[in-house]
Design a protein around this motif. Structure first.
Motif, PDB file in Angstrom:
ATOM      1  N   GLY A 178       5.467 -37.244 -47.989  1.00  0.00           N
ATOM      2  CA  GLY A 178       6.050 -35.899 -47.917  1.00  0.00           C
ATOM      3  C   GLY A 178       6.672 -35.609 -46.561  1.00  0.00           C
ATOM      4  O   GLY A 178       7.436 -36.425 -46.026  1.00  0.00           O
ATOM      5  N   PRO A 179       6.322 -34.453 -45.959  1.00  0.00           N
ATOM      6  CA  PRO A 179       6.938 -34.092 -44.681  1.00  0.00           C
ATOM      7  C   PRO A 179       6.287 -34.783 -43.477  1.00  0.00           C
ATOM      8  O   PRO A 179       6.817 -34.708 -42.365  1.00  0.00           O
ATOM      9  CB  PRO A 179       6.700 -32.580 -44.602  1.00  0.00           C
ATOM     10  CG  PRO A 179       5.459 -32.357 -45.408  1.00  0.00           C
ATOM     11  CD  PRO A 179       5.454 -33.383 -46.498  1.00  0.00           C
ATOM     12  N   ASN A 180       5.129 -35.438 -43.687  1.00  0.00           N
ATOM     13  CA  ASN A 180       4.351 -35.941 -42.536  1.00  0.00           C
ATOM     14  C   ASN A 180       5.098 -36.902 -41.613  1.00  0.00           C
ATOM     15  O   ASN A 180       4.917 -36.847 -40.400  1.00  0.00           O
ATOM     16  CB  ASN A 180       3.040 -36.593 -43.011  1.00  0.00           C
ATOM     17  CG  ASN A 180       2.100 -35.561 -43.598  1.00  0.00           C
ATOM     18  OD1 ASN A 180       2.235 -34.372 -43.300  1.00  0.00           O
ATOM     19  ND2 ASN A 180       1.172 -35.978 -44.431  1.00  0.00           N
ATOM     20  N   PRO A 181       5.956 -37.798 -42.126  1.00  0.00           N
ATOM     21  CA  PRO A 181       6.665 -38.687 -41.193  1.00  0.00           C
ATOM     22  C   PRO A 181       7.948 -38.075 -40.632  1.00  0.00           C
ATOM     23  O   PRO A 181       8.770 -38.792 -40.051  1.00  0.00           O
ATOM     24  CB  PRO A 181       6.972 -39.921 -42.051  1.00  0.00           C
ATOM     25  CG  PRO A 181       7.061 -39.407 -43.446  1.00  0.00           C
ATOM     26  CD  PRO A 181       6.136 -38.222 -43.540  1.00  0.00           C
ATOM     27  N   GLY A 184      10.930 -32.100 -44.815  1.00  0.00           N
ATOM     28  CA  GLY A 184      10.190 -31.655 -45.994  1.00  0.00           C
ATOM     29  C   GLY A 184      10.574 -30.269 -46.475  1.00  0.00           C
ATOM     30  O   GLY A 184       9.839 -29.659 -47.259  1.00  0.00           O
ATOM     31  N   ARG A 185      11.736 -29.778 -46.016  1.00  0.00           N
ATOM     32  CA  ARG A 185      12.141 -28.414 -46.390  1.00  0.00           C
ATOM     33  C   ARG A 185      12.948 -28.381 -47.685  1.00  0.00           C
ATOM     34  O   ARG A 185      13.540 -27.367 -48.041  1.00  0.00           O
ATOM     35  CB  ARG A 185      12.982 -27.789 -45.270  1.00  0.00           C
ATOM     36  CG  ARG A 185      12.264 -27.669 -43.956  1.00  0.00           C
ATOM     37  CD  ARG A 185      11.068 -26.728 -44.115  1.00  0.00           C
ATOM     38  NE  ARG A 185      10.235 -26.700 -42.934  1.00  0.00           N
ATOM     39  CZ  ARG A 185      10.353 -25.815 -41.956  1.00  0.00           C
ATOM     40  NH1 ARG A 185      11.273 -24.893 -42.039  1.00  0.00           N
ATOM     41  NH2 ARG A 185       9.546 -25.853 -40.934  1.00  0.00           N
ATOM     42  N   ILE A 227      18.733 -34.998 -48.460  1.00  0.00           N
ATOM     43  CA  ILE A 227      18.611 -36.083 -47.477  1.00  0.00           C
ATOM     44  C   ILE A 227      17.159 -36.272 -47.027  1.00  0.00           C
ATOM     45  O   ILE A 227      16.691 -35.638 -46.078  1.00  0.00           O
ATOM     46  CB  ILE A 227      19.532 -35.825 -46.250  1.00  0.00           C
ATOM     47  CG1 ILE A 227      20.952 -35.475 -46.687  1.00  0.00           C
ATOM     48  CG2 ILE A 227      19.518 -37.046 -45.330  1.00  0.00           C
ATOM     49  CD1 ILE A 227      21.714 -36.582 -47.417  1.00  0.00           C
ATOM     50  N   THR A 228      16.463 -37.168 -47.731  1.00  0.00           N
ATOM     51  CA  THR A 228      15.105 -37.552 -47.331  1.00  0.00           C
ATOM     52  C   THR A 228      15.164 -38.814 -46.473  1.00  0.00           C
ATOM     53  O   THR A 228      14.338 -39.020 -45.592  1.00  0.00           O
ATOM     54  CB  THR A 228      14.231 -37.789 -48.583  1.00  0.00           C
ATOM     55  OG1 THR A 228      14.198 -36.579 -49.345  1.00  0.00           O
ATOM     56  CG2 THR A 228      12.825 -38.219 -48.223  1.00  0.00           C
TER      57      THR A 228
END
Ligand code: SF4
Length: 280
Positions: A179-182, A240-241, A245-246
């Motif tokens: 998820g947003p952690n990295p 993670g918003r 674009i991940t």
């Protein structure tokens, strides 16, 4: 035989530590600009604007791109015609790390032991991998590697029958769970084949490839595109918003393997994608 003095190596490593922490790699910078054009989520675009603004301030003021200035990873390609003179190669590299992190007040993040956990206070030792190659040059590639992206990287032993679909599922699950952690947008390094440690090292080496440069083998380059597309459909988005674009890029490196093995490693690099290379 060409002689390279350890003092030269120390100076080069110190310079690379400084440059990597202060200046975003050009290919990464360009990739963020392209990502801004492609992102449709307003929050995602806002995050990308902040990432680019942060990089500009860091470069102008010579401040770290991120507060986590990492554990330093060093890949050395040592020409077999090079003689390292005046001391030890590994000690020279660690001295360069020590010099840069002390001189530039970069955060010291390394602890002496995984259980005791006392800070070594100079960000050493670096994690060093050395490969002997042809020639009389030495190439040093350096990356301050953050915990945020390293902590969600993983290695898995798949069944050869799982094939590409199994690999794809494993990579997507890894990124989805992270998820947003990295701190996305990510560069996704993937190592396939070899043995367990070889796959992990391939994944790490894959991160050093300039963003936008494909694997030279057409079939692997095609898989990189397919996987990037699938990752960007996860909807995690910048930081993670949410958004398109991940990941900025997927880099796959492969190696021959045992007929009964399918080793896959995923190493993630966060939006503070810091790496520099020099040749001596
Ligand atoms: S993962 Fe990267 S951007 Fe996030 S805190 Fe760590 S170094 Fe900074």
């Amino acid at each position: 035989m060409r002689s390279v003095d350890v003092a030269t190596i120390t100076k080069v490593v110190a310079r690379l530590c400084e440059e990597a922490n202060f200046y975003l790699e050009q290919s990464v910078h360009s990739a963020f600009q392209r990502a801004y054009e492609e992102e449709i989520s307003p929050l995602g675009r806002d995050v990308l604007t902040q990432i680019l603004a942060n990089a500009a301030v860091a470069a102008e003021k010579r401040l770290p791109i991120c507060q986590d200035t990492g554990i330093v990873l060093v890949l050395v390609e040592l020409g077999q015609e090079v003689h390292v003179s005046g001391g030890s190669l590994y000690a020279a590299i660690n001295q360069g790390v020590r010099d840069a992190y002390q001189k530039c007040y970069l955060r010291k993040s390394v602890v002496n032991d995984p259980i005791e956990r006392t800070n070594t206070k100079d960000n050493t030792p670096a994690v060093i991998h050395c490969r002997i190659v042809d020639g009389d040059k030495m190439r040093i590639s350096l990356m301050p590697k953050s915990a945020g992206s390293e902590n969600v990287s993983t290695v898995k032993v798949l069944n050869p029958a799982d094939g590409w679909e199994g690999i794809k599922k494993f990579v997507l699950e890894t990124i989805d769970q992270a998820g947003p952690n990295p701190c996305p947008p990510l560069i996704v390094g993937i190592g396939m084949g070899g043995t367990m440690e070889k796959a992990a090292l391939l994944a790490k080496e894959a991160l050093f490839r300039p963003v936008g440069q494909k694997n030279p083998t057409e079939t692997i380059a095609h898989l990189e595109d397919e996987l990037l597309d699938a990752i960007n459909k996860l909807g995690i988005g910048p930081m993670g918003r949410g958004g398109r674009i991940t990941a900025l890029a997927v880099h796959i490196e492969v190696f021959p393997t045992h007929m009964s093995s399918l080793l896959v490693a995923v190493n993630l690099l966060c939006c503070a994608a810091r790496y520099k290379t020099a040749e001596i």
